[in-house]
Each structure stands twice: as structure tokens, then as C-alpha cells.
Write a protein that holds these residues in place. Structure first.
Motif, PDB file in Angstrom:
ATOM      1  N   LEU A 282      45.701  -0.706 -44.274  1.00 29.18           N
ATOM      2  CA  LEU A 282      46.436   0.405 -44.862  1.00 29.18           C
ATOM      3  C   LEU A 282      47.000   1.216 -43.712  1.00 29.18           C
ATOM      4  N   HIS A 283      48.278   1.048 -43.445  1.00 25.59           N
ATOM      5  CA  HIS A 283      48.943   1.735 -42.328  1.00 25.59           C
ATOM      6  C   HIS A 283      49.345   3.123 -42.811  1.00 25.59           C
ATOM      7  N   VAL A 284      48.553   4.138 -42.438  1.00 31.32           N
ATOM      8  CA  VAL A 284      48.777   5.499 -42.906  1.00 31.32           C
ATOM      9  C   VAL A 284      49.828   6.165 -42.017  1.00 31.32           C
ATOM     10  N   ILE A 285      50.862   6.721 -42.649  1.00 24.12           N
ATOM     11  CA  ILE A 285      51.995   7.320 -41.938  1.00 24.12           C
ATOM     12  C   ILE A 285      52.167   8.754 -42.428  1.00 24.12           C
ATOM     13  N   ASP A 286      52.358   9.682 -41.506  1.00 26.47           N
ATOM     14  CA  ASP A 286      52.631  11.073 -41.867  1.00 26.47           C
ATOM     15  C   ASP A 286      54.072  11.161 -42.368  1.00 26.47           C
ATOM     16  N   ALA A 287      54.233  11.301 -43.694  1.00 28.89           N
ATOM     17  CA  ALA A 287      55.576  11.311 -44.282  1.00 28.89           C
ATOM     18  C   ALA A 287      56.391  12.507 -43.839  1.00 28.89           C
TER      19      ALA A 287
END
Length: 448
Positions: A282-287
Motif C-alpha cells: 500500500l503506497h501511501v501518498i500525501d494527496a
């Protein structure tokens, strides 16, 4: 020589950059690193570097300007946003009469503050010692003295520097042996999870993207989460039930950052192995991060370095509460085959969509059918329940059971090897003669 201040609270930042490539976001991230280490940023100085100066890294004029700024701002620490050679670091310290720490040293210091587990502390100390081993000549004149002199105090003639290097090398070997033992234990734990056939889903992403907050929201755990870089280092694993694909193990891992020191990657190899050996990332990205595309590229580089580029991914755009709703696409198109999900871990929004995305990736190949078990097959029945593979169960008049199984193929197939005929009974019930699954995606069983 000067007396090094041990306070290190008032920091002057030096930001080298190539011609025409000055980026204020890079400097702001470095300032945030400094604040994460406990320093107060009192000033910044940019330095264009065409070709690194072998003496100071920056030019002689800029080094003199740095010295002047240090005195005016009364800084007791200079932080350089680039890796320095030991000679460059020592020369800058001598010129400015101030402690100088490069980017690698700063990140190592933050990791030293954040490490909580025994393994994490060992990993950080190993990386620090490897970094320090080339910097034992930083200006302490006692390191050049030879033992000896008075009667009874004469030694073998080693300099203090040679003694320190020898002791440091011995400590590095000792730490390496301890970490090898810890890595062996982690490998055994991973093999145990593989035997239980539970897929591992690892959270990865740029530091401060919200991985630990998302981990807590998905698992109900209380992992430390804060709005700071490298808030947590030690990996945490929790089991999650209730997904359409069956139970999974979710792993929270250390955050990545641009120019992550190679010694640190090497020292944290057992921790990063949770990501390398995962079934799904799960590649978590700061939107809300305007540099999010750059952050994604930085994370991909680290994943390539640890050998995790071939693992399936779900791109999780976190912090959707911080952006305009119109900026969130109505649909979630794939990016190079990776599903995209928009969530807010803090407000617990979009977690259902994330669960569906996980299930869609892990549960693409499912096996379903009804297994008729006699009353004597209690052990196989218990195993099916323990693995969470039972969708429904009916008790027959003869004491046996009719069990509806609906689960991903990777959870069911390991049971085909069970002894005493249990495995063959299961295989025969769930697989058609052709070997294809009898699973029907339109069956109500799929929508349990």
C-alpha cells in the motif's frame, strides 16, 4: 582547536544546489528534518555548487560567508543538506569554529532518537558507527597521542586514533552478529506466516505521508503517529479480518525520504524486508503535497534498491480532507496497473474502498465450492475455520458437515497438502475435473 558545543539547538542550514536548480521545497524539507532532530533553525544560506570544492564542498568565498553568518546568528551547529567527505566536514568545522553535520549525520541522529525496539537501536547504532568510522579525525588532538610516558603506563605505541578505530571495528562486528540473529528470527516469523497462508500487506511511502495513522485506522492499534518526519521506525504487524479476500497481516514500515543514506538502508535490511517480502504494497501518498509526484518517484527508487519493484501496489492518496473535493477524481483510474484509492486516515474516510481494493488485488483468483465432511473429519473442519475460509456451514443428520468455502486460491491451496486424505478430499471438492476453480463470481457466496 575550538570547543564543540554540545547543545546543538541553534542551527544554521546550508543548502547547496546545482546551477539553476534551487528548490525552496527541498530547503523546507531539510528545515523540517532539523526541527525533527530538536534543533531551532536560526537561518539558512543557499550555495550554488558547479563543481564540489574538495576542501569545503562549497567555494572558498561561500565558506567565509558561512562563517560570518554563523557568528552573526550565534549558531552553535551548521547543517549541510548534502553528504560531506570527512575532510570537507573537518575543514568546515575548523574554518567556522562550529560543529558541522551533513545530511546523513542528521538523519542518523533522528533515527537514534526515534528507535524504540532492541532491533531498531542496534540498526541505528550500526549505521552511526559505520558513518563515524571515517570521521575519527575530526579535530580532537588527543586522538593523535601515543600511549606511554610514565613507568607502568607505557603501551604498545598505538595512537589513540588507532585504538578507537580498532574498538569501533570490534563493536561493528558485534552489532552485525546481533542483527544477523535478529534477522534470522524475523525470517522464521515470516516463514511461520507463510505456513499459515496469510498474505502480508505492507504500508510504504514517503515519511510523514500518514502511514501510521492509516495503520491505526485500519487495525485499531495505537502505533505512535505524529506530524513529523520519521515519527516511527520499528515495524508493527497486525492481523485484519473481515475483508472479502480473507484475513491479512498488515505491516507498518519505516518511511522513506530522498537521498536516504545507503548505510541506513543496509542497516535496516531486516526491517525493510517486511516490504520486500510482502504480497501487496500500500503506497501511501500525501494527496495535499504539491510535490507528491516527486515523492512517489523517491519511494520507487528506494523500493528498487531493496528489490521490491515487482510487488503489486495499491496507490493510497491520503489526507484527502486537506484538498478541494473537486480535485478528487470521480473514478480511480489505474496508474501502470496499480489501483488508486483516496482516503483520509485521520477522519476514517474511504477505508471501505481501500479494503475493496486490497481484496480485488489479493483475491483475483478465488476458489469456491461445498465440502462434504464426515463426522470423523473434525480436524479439517477446525483448520478451515481457523484459516477463515468458511462462508457457511450446515450440520447433516449423520453428524457430518456441509461447508461452503469461498477464499483466495493462495489461502486454500496450502491445505491441499494436508495428510490423512484431508487434502485430497478438499481438492476434489473445490476443483473441477479440469483443475479449474468452480468459483462463480455472480454467486451469492461471493457476496458474503
Amino acid at each position: 582547536m575550538f570547543d564543540r558545543s554540545r547543545k546543538g539547538e541553534r542551527a544554521l542550514l546550508l543548502q547547496p544546489h546545482a546551477p539553476g536548480q534551487s528548490d525552496p521545497d527541498v530547503l523546507e524539507e531539510f528545515a523540517e528534518l532539523a526541527r525533527s532532530a530538536g534543533a531551532t533553525v536560526v537561518g539558512t544560506l543557499a550555495a550554488r555548487v558547479d563543481t564540489p570544492n574538495p576542501r569545503y564542498f562549497v567555494g572558498t568565498g561561500k565558506a567565509e560567508e558561512l562563517k560570518t553568518h554563523r557568528v552573526v546568528l550565534d549558531a552553535d551547529l551548521i547543517l549541510v543538506n548534502h553528504a560531506l567527505s570527512p575532510v570537507q566536514e573537518r575543514n568546515l568545522e575548523k574554518l567556522t569554529e562550529c560543529r558541522v553535520v551533513d545530511r546523513t549525520g542528521l538523519i542518523l541522529d533522528i533515527f537514534a532518537q526515534r528507535a524504540r525496539s532492541h532491533e531498531g537501536k542496534l540498526q541505528v547504532e550500526l549505521a552511526q558507527l559505520k558513518h563515524m568510522s571515517t570521521r575519527l579525525v575530526r579535530g580532537w588532538t588527543h586522538l593523535e597521542r601515543q600511549r606511554g610516558g610514565a613507568i607502568g603506563l607505557r603501551g604498545p605505541g598505538e595512537t589513540q586514533l588507532e585504538i578507537d578505530r580498532r574498538l569501533l571495528a570490534e563493536r561493528v562486528k558485534q552489532l552485525q552478529r546481533r542483527l544477523d540473529k535478529v534477522e534470522t528470527q524475523r525470517a522464521q516469523a515470516r516463514r511461520s506466516r507463510e505456513r499459515s497462508a496469510l498474505p502480508v500487506v505492507a504500508l510504504v511511502g514517503y515519511t510523514n505521508a500518514g502511514k501510521s495513522t492509516l495503520f491505526n485506522a485500519m487495525t485499531g492499534a495505537e502505533v505512535y503517529a505524529a506530524d513529523q518526519l520519521f515519527a516511527t521506525l520499528d515495524p508493527t504487524l497486525r492481523r485484519i479480518d473481515g475483508l472479502a479476500c480473507g484475513p491479512i497481516v498488515l505491516a507498518d514500515t519505516v518511511g522513506f525520504i530522498r537521498d536516504l543514506p545507503h548505510d541506513l538502508v543496509a542497516a535496516f535490511r531486516s526491517t525493510l524486508a517486511e516490504a520486500r517480502d510482502a504480497d501487496l504494497l500500500l503506497h501511501v501518498i500525501d494527496a495535499s503535497d504539491p510535490e507528491r509526484d516527486t515523492r512517489v518517484a523517491d519511494v520507487e527508487r528506494v523500493l528498487a534498491e531493496i528489490g521490491a519493484t515487482d510487488i503489486p501496489q495499491v496507490l493510497v492518496f491520503n489526507k484527502m480532507d486537506r484538498i478541494d473535493a473537486d480535485a478528487i477524481p470521480a473514478e480511480s483510474p489505474d496508474r501502470e496497473g496499480a489501483p488508486r484509492v483516496w482516503v483520509s486516515a485521520r477522519d476514517r474516510l474511504g477505508l471501505d474502498r481501500l479494503g475493496d481494493a486490497i481484496a480485488s488485488v489479493l483475491g483475483r483468483e478465488r476458489i469456491a465450492g461445498t465440502v462434504e465432511l464426515p463426522a470423523t473429519a473434525g480436524r479439517l473442519r477446525a483448520r478451515l475455520h481457523a484459516q477463515g475460509l468458511v462462508a457457511a456451514e450446515r450440520v447433516r443428520d449423520d453428524g457430518g458437515w456441509d461447508i461452503d468455502v469461498d477464499a483466495p486460491r493462495n489461502l486454500v491451496e496450502p491445505l491441499f497438502g494436508l495428510p490423512d486424505g484431508d487434502g485430497e478430499r478438499l481438492r476434489g471438492a473445490l476443483l473441477a475435473p479440469s483443475g479449474d476453480p468452480t468459483y462463480n463470481p455472480e454467486s451469492p457466496l461471493h457476496r458474503r
